[in-house]
Design a protein around this motif. Structure first.
Motif, short mmCIF file in Angstrom:
data_model
loop_
_atom_site.label_atom_id
_atom_site.label_comp_id
_atom_site.label_asym_id
_atom_site.label_seq_id
_atom_site.Cartn_x
_atom_site.Cartn_y
_atom_site.Cartn_z
N UNK A 128 -44.08 15.35 69.06
CA UNK A 128 -45.47 15.20 68.63
C UNK A 128 -45.46 14.45 67.29
N UNK A 129 -46.00 13.23 67.23
CA UNK A 129 -45.99 12.49 65.97
C UNK A 129 -46.64 13.27 64.83
N UNK A 130 -47.75 13.94 65.13
CA UNK A 130 -48.48 14.67 64.10
C UNK A 130 -47.64 15.83 63.56
N UNK A 131 -47.04 16.61 64.47
CA UNK A 131 -46.28 17.78 64.02
C UNK A 131 -44.98 17.37 63.34
N UNK A 132 -44.35 16.30 63.82
CA UNK A 132 -43.14 15.81 63.17
C UNK A 132 -43.46 15.34 61.75
N UNK A 133 -44.59 14.65 61.61
CA UNK A 133 -45.00 14.18 60.29
C UNK A 133 -45.27 15.36 59.36
N UNK A 134 -45.99 16.38 59.87
CA UNK A 134 -46.30 17.55 59.06
C UNK A 134 -45.03 18.28 58.64
N UNK A 135 -44.06 18.34 59.54
CA UNK A 135 -42.80 19.02 59.24
C UNK A 135 -42.08 18.37 58.06
N UNK A 136 -41.87 17.06 58.16
CA UNK A 136 -41.13 16.37 57.10
C UNK A 136 -41.95 16.31 55.82
N UNK A 137 -43.25 16.05 55.95
CA UNK A 137 -44.12 15.96 54.78
C UNK A 137 -44.13 17.26 54.01
N UNK A 138 -44.16 18.38 54.72
CA UNK A 138 -44.18 19.69 54.06
C UNK A 138 -42.91 19.92 53.25
N UNK A 139 -41.77 19.56 53.83
CA UNK A 139 -40.50 19.74 53.13
C UNK A 139 -40.41 18.84 51.90
N UNK A 140 -40.81 17.57 52.06
CA UNK A 140 -40.75 16.64 50.93
C UNK A 140 -41.74 17.07 49.85
N UNK A 141 -42.92 17.49 50.26
CA UNK A 141 -43.95 17.92 49.31
C UNK A 141 -43.46 19.11 48.48
N UNK A 142 -42.81 20.08 49.14
CA UNK A 142 -42.26 21.22 48.41
C UNK A 142 -41.15 20.79 47.46
N UNK A 143 -40.30 19.84 47.95
CA UNK A 143 -39.21 19.35 47.11
C UNK A 143 -39.71 18.68 45.85
N UNK A 144 -40.87 18.03 45.93
CA UNK A 144 -41.46 17.35 44.78
C UNK A 144 -42.14 18.35 43.84
N UNK A 145 -42.99 19.20 44.41
CA UNK A 145 -43.81 20.08 43.59
C UNK A 145 -43.00 21.20 42.92
N UNK A 146 -41.92 21.63 43.58
CA UNK A 146 -41.10 22.69 42.99
C UNK A 146 -39.83 22.08 42.42
N UNK A 147 -40.00 21.04 41.64
CA UNK A 147 -38.89 20.33 41.04
C UNK A 147 -39.02 20.39 39.53
N UNK A 148 -38.47 19.42 38.85
CA UNK A 148 -38.53 19.37 37.39
C UNK A 148 -38.68 17.90 36.99
N UNK A 149 -39.24 17.61 35.84
CA UNK A 149 -39.33 16.21 35.38
C UNK A 149 -37.96 15.56 35.37
#
Length: 221
Positions: free
Chosen positions: A160-181
């Motif tokens: 599913x293009x939508x679910x695959x996108x949501x899967x990767x986007x969620x992981x990348x988004x968490x990696x960015x937001x819970x990171x450090x400068x």
């Protein structure tokens, strides 16, 4: 008075000289244990569900309070210059985006619970999908002063293009937001032995505590 056996207590049987009775007692103990484990899992899921909706309500209340405060300040207009107005509008937009993201997460969980999240399966080209996700995350990563890195082996998978996108986007988004400068997020998409698709998202941010690692695949956690 006859003792009543509680469902959360294991059955106790005395050893019998008859093998048939011992077999029955063993089966009864196994059934009792299975029932107790099932009831315990239901109770745990209920608790997790309650925690989730309690946290979600709190997370929604926070941006709403912020938006209300900034709006009241803008409405009063006392001592607010054009630069400050622009800053308030940007803050309101950011809080609105946070609310939208949280609401979308809640709606997705609701659809999954109701088994209504069936998506059309089609061929998905992974490298263009990854590039699109990283492009959309670029401005957010810049705000958080995080650098995105990617490596992808060209391939197509039926998904599913939508679910695959949501899967990767969620992981990348968490990696960015819970990171450090000055932090980094690496995304690697590869094929391993047996034609198995492997997606790895890694970051050097704050990480996940050991206690939370035990529960990250629980529903509603």
């Amino acid at each position: 008075m006859e003792k009543v056996q509680k469902i959360d207590e294991p059955f106790q049987f005395s050893e019998s000289k008859y093998d048939e009775l011992n077999m029955i007692s063993t089966s009864a103990r196994k059934m009792s244990e299975a029932i107790r484990e099932y009831v315990a899992s239901l109770e745990m899921e209920k608790k997790i569900r309650q925690e989730f909706f309690s946290n979600a309500s709190h997370e929604l209340k926070t941006p709403i309070t912020s938006i209300k405060g900034y709006t009241e300040l803008l409405n009063q207009g006392f001592g607010i210059d054009e630069t400050m107005q622009k800053d308030f509008y940007q803050r309101i937009m950011k809080e609105t985006d946070n609310m939208t993201s949280l609401i979308n997460d809640i709606l997705m969980i609701s659809r999954l619970e109701a088994n209504e999240n069936v998506e059309m399966m089609t061929e998905v080209r992974m490298c263009p999908l990854m590039d699109e996700i990283l492009d959309s995350m670029g401005p957010i990563a810049k705000d958080y002063q995080v650098t995105l890195h990617s490596e992808c082996k060209p391939m197509c998978v039926k998904s599913s293009p939508k679910q695959m996108r949501e899967l990767i986007l969620n992981l990348v988004n968490n990696g960015v937001k819970y990171n450090k400068p000055g932090g980094d997020v690496w995304v690697n998409i590869d094929v391993e032995t047996g034609n198995v698709l492997v997606i790895r998202v890694r970051d050097n941010g704050v990480g996940i505590s050991e206690e939370d690692q035990k529960r990250i695949f629980e529903r509603f956690y």
